[in-house]
Write an enzyme that holds these catalytic residues in place. Structure first.
Site, mmCIF file in Angstrom:
data_model
loop_
_atom_site.group_PDB
_atom_site.id
_atom_site.type_symbol
_atom_site.label_atom_id
_atom_site.label_comp_id
_atom_site.label_asym_id
_atom_site.label_seq_id
_atom_site.Cartn_x
_atom_site.Cartn_y
_atom_site.Cartn_z
ATOM 1 N N SER A 163 -9.801 2.023 3.078
ATOM 2 C CA SER A 163 -8.882 2.805 2.250
ATOM 3 C C SER A 163 -7.864 1.952 1.496
ATOM 4 O O SER A 163 -7.261 2.459 0.546
ATOM 5 C CB SER A 163 -8.128 3.791 3.147
ATOM 6 O OG SER A 163 -7.256 3.097 4.019
ATOM 7 N N LYS A 210 0.865 -1.184 0.000
ATOM 8 C CA LYS A 210 0.000 0.000 0.000
ATOM 9 C C LYS A 210 0.900 1.232 0.000
ATOM 10 O O LYS A 210 1.936 1.250 0.673
ATOM 11 C CB LYS A 210 -0.883 -0.031 1.253
ATOM 12 C CG LYS A 210 -1.919 1.089 1.325
ATOM 13 C CD LYS A 210 -2.811 0.946 2.573
ATOM 14 C CE LYS A 210 -3.886 2.022 2.638
ATOM 15 N NZ LYS A 210 -4.766 1.883 3.823
ATOM 16 N N SER A 261 -10.074 -0.382 7.216
ATOM 17 C CA SER A 261 -9.452 -0.195 5.902
ATOM 18 C C SER A 261 -8.763 -1.420 5.305
ATOM 19 O O SER A 261 -8.401 -1.406 4.139
ATOM 20 C CB SER A 261 -8.449 0.957 5.949
ATOM 21 O OG SER A 261 -9.141 2.183 5.931
#
Lengths: 95, 487, 481
Positions: free
Chosen positions: B154, B79, B178
């Site tokens: 997210s 990420k 997330s």
């Protein structure tokens, strides 16, 4: 509306965020809705409840007082917007 | 050509060790998949071809020399919230579009040490603030199961990439759901470990007391392998717990007979899509077959977790994001006339709308005159929410329910309505407030869209969670389903 | 002070004292002074994305040591908070400090007033915090340059009660704290380098008024002299404002030493809402009794204890004892001199007299004295055994200071040994009397003043070396003859 335009502008100023005048009503609306959501908290009595700022009941660990870092100025300043003579430059600060 | 993308990390690892495929081949295979498929998904912000192939070569050397671990040569994605030395680390924001990190996050360092190959950096909601991956400066990410819908957020880029098998696995972070919510929406398995289990150093902070990194993969077994490498003490993070890391694969095969599963009535009430509920009930039936006992429980204060979260997280983020000021790195506005102009325009132009909203909410909640009513109150309620779990774990071993109230929604559907967006995290947030470990496991489909089962455990019970998930996956195939366009 | 006695002044100080650690409070960067800009600012100090603070063990120990030295409550569970404000020298745009749960609670410090009385100044608290960087104004094409080497240096902020009622008291208190932190070795106290500086909260009120006047905060004053000047000028300003019918505004003011005036710092005042909250990157600092007791054992004899001991043990005056114990190094010097020469009064007189004057004149510290304690004791021994007079000793000291050798060497090489041979002195006395018969008659006639003249003449004839006591004695003998 729990927040008005002036309140939003004041908050934006405190947070150092430039908000276009045209966007203010949108923020007033959204932020007010969020505040209304948050206000649901007041329904619960929390008298005497200890605040919890951390998920774990742990205590601070201590670091030995040793210098472990070396000079990496060049690396750090390579990604800086504006530097000179090793200093970070900003518009004149008036005291 | 082999279907490497249909294989789990455990399977790929076996092939690598056996010399049936090299890391370079495998890495190239996934780089090619990204090249040919990611246009449809936008799941990557940066693809690091050259670095990946170099790392793969090194991994192949290690394998050849016999000093390889289970993850050596396995390609994954990170990420874009994790700092990666020499590689842009944008956090999905214009603010850091030009930020080439001078250092690695501890998670990245640990992965490197385990021989993992980084394919690139995945897209995400800006500064991890969002539940749909629509707030990214680099554009919305699409759900591989239906590219008109969101992947969740997210960690939407990681979920989408793994869902489409553009990477065998990816790292994610979870502040209010997330990892779990996008895992649920993209049909993959993800675990958010106990707060403090994984170092936060070099992971760009959203809300420091809630943020926790974890793996997102195809199976619980893969999550266990990855967590083995990610977890552990880090002296650079004061909140990282100095506690031995068990081998998370050790307990995977434990039978579940006698397992007590708690079902909070609050997670099955109003707001839950009936079809989603059906899927979850189906999964629970499976657990019953495996010998588990289902027990109704209550989490009386969980209904307040969204309001509490929207004070705690914005308050912390309002300070965490103050460092982005255009002085030392990152975005700086053109020709600032004075210092105030430098601050307000750099930040005003560098941050997107959702980030600004949250900074402002946090600023407001901490400002003089409001602190007690908002911030202090939220901390007290956080205590109550946390205590609910404590009480529950007196009676049960794990807690189950849906990860999200619904399947993935259409892109744009909620982007103008922050509140309805926030409510998609209604079942995941309380877990972060309490700091507990939580998982999402694929449990079926509703109208062709994946549904995730959330499993929450007691502190540091990751092994148990992974065991509980793995046993389910041994008896079901939901986690092996791949969207048609990417099969 | 020029203001009249109808006004009462109320002063509280916030002293920022840099703790003598090797590394920063939350990072492994060096705290050494004087490095090239930004060469001691690492990722944590620069507030790069994702970095985290880890608390320095030594900073904690030094802060607790301070607390014990001012007899304060120690915070067994202290908490770090974030104080939010945007400023280029504050890279995170928040300062990590302690708000509700400081490491040091209520304590006190006694000061000596000019009239000899002792006054107790309350210490409200002392908390741990990080220092900011430095801004260089003006240069760089009208831009300001930021050096973050100092950012993250550990400080304790020592907050006093508003217990001081004059600039002199404020300075006395500040000096006491300054001396203490050096005594207990928690800080080098170097004011030029900014290791010790203070903010002064100053207000005035008409005598007899109960409630406090509105205060102004004078920022960052880094010398004792400036503290006194800044406070006095601010007191005058506030009285003028009120007497002119105006109102004092609560604000931060900067002391300009060049112009000797204070002026408003509106830039720092804007939107003064610091939004404190507990820093979620740091956990509560919890210590136990055993930890505190171990530090208590490390405490040296404190200045006040030392002073009382000197008064009792050596029969020194309160004033001398106060001066000597004003710094640990000076006290150590005194004790060495005393041990060697065996005369505490003589040692005290000469340490607070000739030596102190010399140090003062050269503006150097006792540690930089060109005559060390051993050598100084050697000089005092020669006074004690009458080898030289006090007057000659001053010349010997001067020569020693110039590096001309030990007291004995100087006395020898310059032939300064006192003449104590009675017959030699008698001869000189007789010669002087013979040459000044008229004056001698006057002296005999009762003009006692002439005694000085004769002693002076004899001393002159001896080149200052005759023992003055003996000269006196022999003169008396001649008079009585």
């Amino acid at each position: 509306m729990s927040l008005d335009a002036d309140a939003v502008k004041k908050i934006a100023y405190l947070a150092r965020l430039k908000i276009d005048e045209a966007d203010v009503p949108g923020y007033v609306n959204n932020l007010s809705n969020i505040i209304d959501l948050v206000e649901q908290m007041s329904a619960v009595d929390t008298e005497g409840v200890l605040p919890m700022s951390h998920p774990m009941d742990a205590v601070q660990r201590l670091r030995e007082d040793k210098v472990t870092e070396t000079n990496q100025r060049e690396i750090f300043q390579a990604i800086a917007p504006k530097t000179e003579d090793g200093l970070y430059l900003v518009p004149q600060v008036i005291e | 050509m082999s279907d490497y993308h249909k294989k789990t990390i455990a399977e790929l690892s076996a092939l690598l060790q056996a010399g049936e495929v090299s890391s370079v081949e495998l890495t190239q295979y996934f780089l090619d998949r990204i090249k040919s498929h990611d246009e449809k998904l936008n799941s990557f912000i940066t693809v690091t071809d050259e670095l990946a192939l170099n790392a793969a070569k090194e991994a192949d050397e290690k394998i050849k020399n016999g000093d390889a671990g289970p993850l050596t040569g396995v390609p994954i994605a990170h990420k874009d919230i994790f700092c990666t030395e020499g590689v842009r680390t944008s956090c999905g924001s214009k603010m850091l579009d030009n930020f080439i990190s001078p250092y690695d996050a501890t998670v990245v360092t640990k992965m490197k040490a385990a021989g993992v190959v980084m394919l690139g950096k995945t897209n995400m909601d800006e500064f991890a603030m969002g539940s749909s991956n629509e707030t990214s400066y680099y554009g919305a990410v699409k759900n591989p199961w239906d590219t008109d819908t969101v992947p969740g957020g997210s960690s939407g880029g990681s979920a989408s990439a793994v869902g489409a098998r553009l990477a065998p696995a990816a790292t994610g972070t979870d502040t209010g759901g997330s990892i779990r919510q996008p895992a649920s929406m993209c049909g993959i398995t993800g675990i958010k470990p106990t707060y403090g289990r994984v170092s936060r150093f070099g992971m760009i902070a959203f809300a420091s007391s809630l943020d926790q990194a974890g793996p997102m993969a195809q199976s619980a077994e893969d999550c266990a392998l990855l967590l083995n490498a990610m977890a552990g003490f880090d002296e650079r993070d004061s909140t990282c717990i100095d506690k031995e890391v068990p081998d998370y694969t050790a307990d995977l095969d434990k039978p579940l007979a006698g397992l007590r599963i708690g079902l909070p009535k609050e997670y099955f009430g109003e707001g839950l899509n009936a079809e989603v509920e059906k899927v979850i009930r189906g999964a629970l039936g499976e657990y019953k077959k495996l010998g588990a006992e289902l027990i109704d429980i209550e989490l009386p204060n969980s209904g307040l977790s969204v309001p509490v979260y929207y004070v705690v997280a914005p308050a912390e983020c309002s300070a965490n994001l103050s460092r982005f000021d255009g002085v030392r790195y990152g975005y700086r506005c053109e020709n600032p006339v004075d210092l105030m102009d430098l601050y307000t325009r750099s930040r005003g132009e560098g941050f997107g709308a959702e980030v600004k909203r949250r900074i402002m909410i946090g600023t407001y909640a901490l400002s003089s005159g409001y602190y007690d009513a908002y911030y202090l109150k939220s901390q007290q309620l956080r205590h109550k929410i946390s205590d609910d779990f404590k009480d529950a774990f007196e009676k049960v071993d794990v807690i189950m329910g849906p990860t999200a109230p619904d399947t993935a929604f259409k892109i744009g559907e909620k982007s103008d309505d922050p509140i309805s967006m926030y409510l998609s995290d209604i079942y995941t947030i309380a877990v972060n407030l309490a700091g507990l470990p939580g998982m999402s496991v694929p449990a079926g489909f509703v109208n062709g869209m994946p549904v995730g089962l959330q499993i929450t455990g007691n502190y540091f019970k990751e092994s148990q969670l992974l065991n509980v998930a793995h046993q389910y996956q041994k008896n079901t195939d939901w986690h092996r389903a791949i969207p048609e366009d990417f099969s | 002070m020029s203001y009249d006695s109808n006004w009462e002044v109320v002063i509280g100080l916030e002293i920022h004292c840099q703790l003598a650690t090797k590394s920063k409070i939350f990072s492994g960067s060096s705290t050494a002074y004087g490095a090239e800009p930004n060469t001691q600012a690492n990722a944590v100090d620069l507030a790069m994305p994702g970095v985290l603070p880890v608390f320095n063990k030594e900073a904690l120990r030094l802060a607790v040591k301070f607390g014990l030295a001012v007899d304060a409550e120690i915070g067994m569970r202290s908490v770090f908070d974030r104080k939010n404000y945007f400023y280029p020298d504050s890279p995170k745009a928040y300062q990590i400090t302690q708000m509700d749960h400081p490491i040091v609670g209520v304590g006190h410090m006694d000061i000596e007033l000019e009239n000899g009385e002792t006054k107790r100044i309350g210490i409200t608290r002392a908390h741990l915090e990080e220092d900011a960087g430095k801004s260089m104004h003006g240069a760089y094409h009208g831009m300001t340059g930021i050096d973050l080497n100092r950012a993250g240096t550990p400080l304790i902020e020592i907050v006093s009660e508003p217990d001081m009622s004059s600039a002199k008291e404020a300075v006395a208190y500040m000096r006491k704290i300054h001396s203490l932190v050096r005594y207990i070795e928690i800080s080098d106290g170097n004011m030029q380098e900014g290791s010790f500086r203070c903010d002064a909260n100053v207000s005035v009120r008409p005598k007899g008024q109960k409630e406090l006047g509105t205060r102004a905060e004078l920022k960052n004053i880094n010398s004792f002299r400036f503290v006194e000047k800044a406070i006095n000028i601010e007191i005058e300003r506030q009285i003028d404002v009120i007497e002119d019918g105006g109102k004092v505004v609560q604000e931060t003011r900067l002391y300009d030493a060049d112009k000797n005036e204070t002026r408003s710092m509106r830039s720092k005042e804007e939107a003064n809402d610091y939004r404190y909250f507990p820093d979620p990157d740091l956990l509560p600092v919890v210590i136990d009794e055993a930890y505190v007791e171990a530090i208590r054992k490390e405490l040296p004899e404190l200045p006040e204890q030392k002073k009382q001991r000197y008064i009792k043990e050596f029969d020194l005056s309160s004033y001398d004892a106060d001066v000597i114990t004003s710094s640990r190094e000076l006290a150590d010097y005194f004790e060495t001199v005393n041990a060697k020469c065996g005369d505490a009064k003589l040692a005290a007189n000469w340490v607070t007299g000739e030596l102190a004057a010399r140090l003062n004149k050269e503006e150097i510290e006792i540690t930089d004295s060109k005559v060390d304690a051993e050598a100084y004791a050697g000089l005092l021994l020669r006074i004690k055994d009458n080898t030289i007079s006090g007057k000659i000793a001053k010349d010997v000291f001067e020569a020693m200071w110039q590096g001309e050798g030990s007291a004995d060497e100087v006395i020898e090489s310059k032939g300064l040994k006192q003449i104590t041979d009675s017959s030699a002195i008698e001869a000189m006395v007789d010669e002087v009397i013979a040459n000044n018969t008229n004056q001698f008659e006057e002296l005999k006639g009762g003009k006692d003043k002439m005694m000085g003249f004769f002693v002076g003449q004899v001393m002159k004839a001896s080149g200052g070396k005759a023992n003055p006591g003996q000269v006196n004695q022999i003169m008396r003998k001649r008079l009585d003859a």
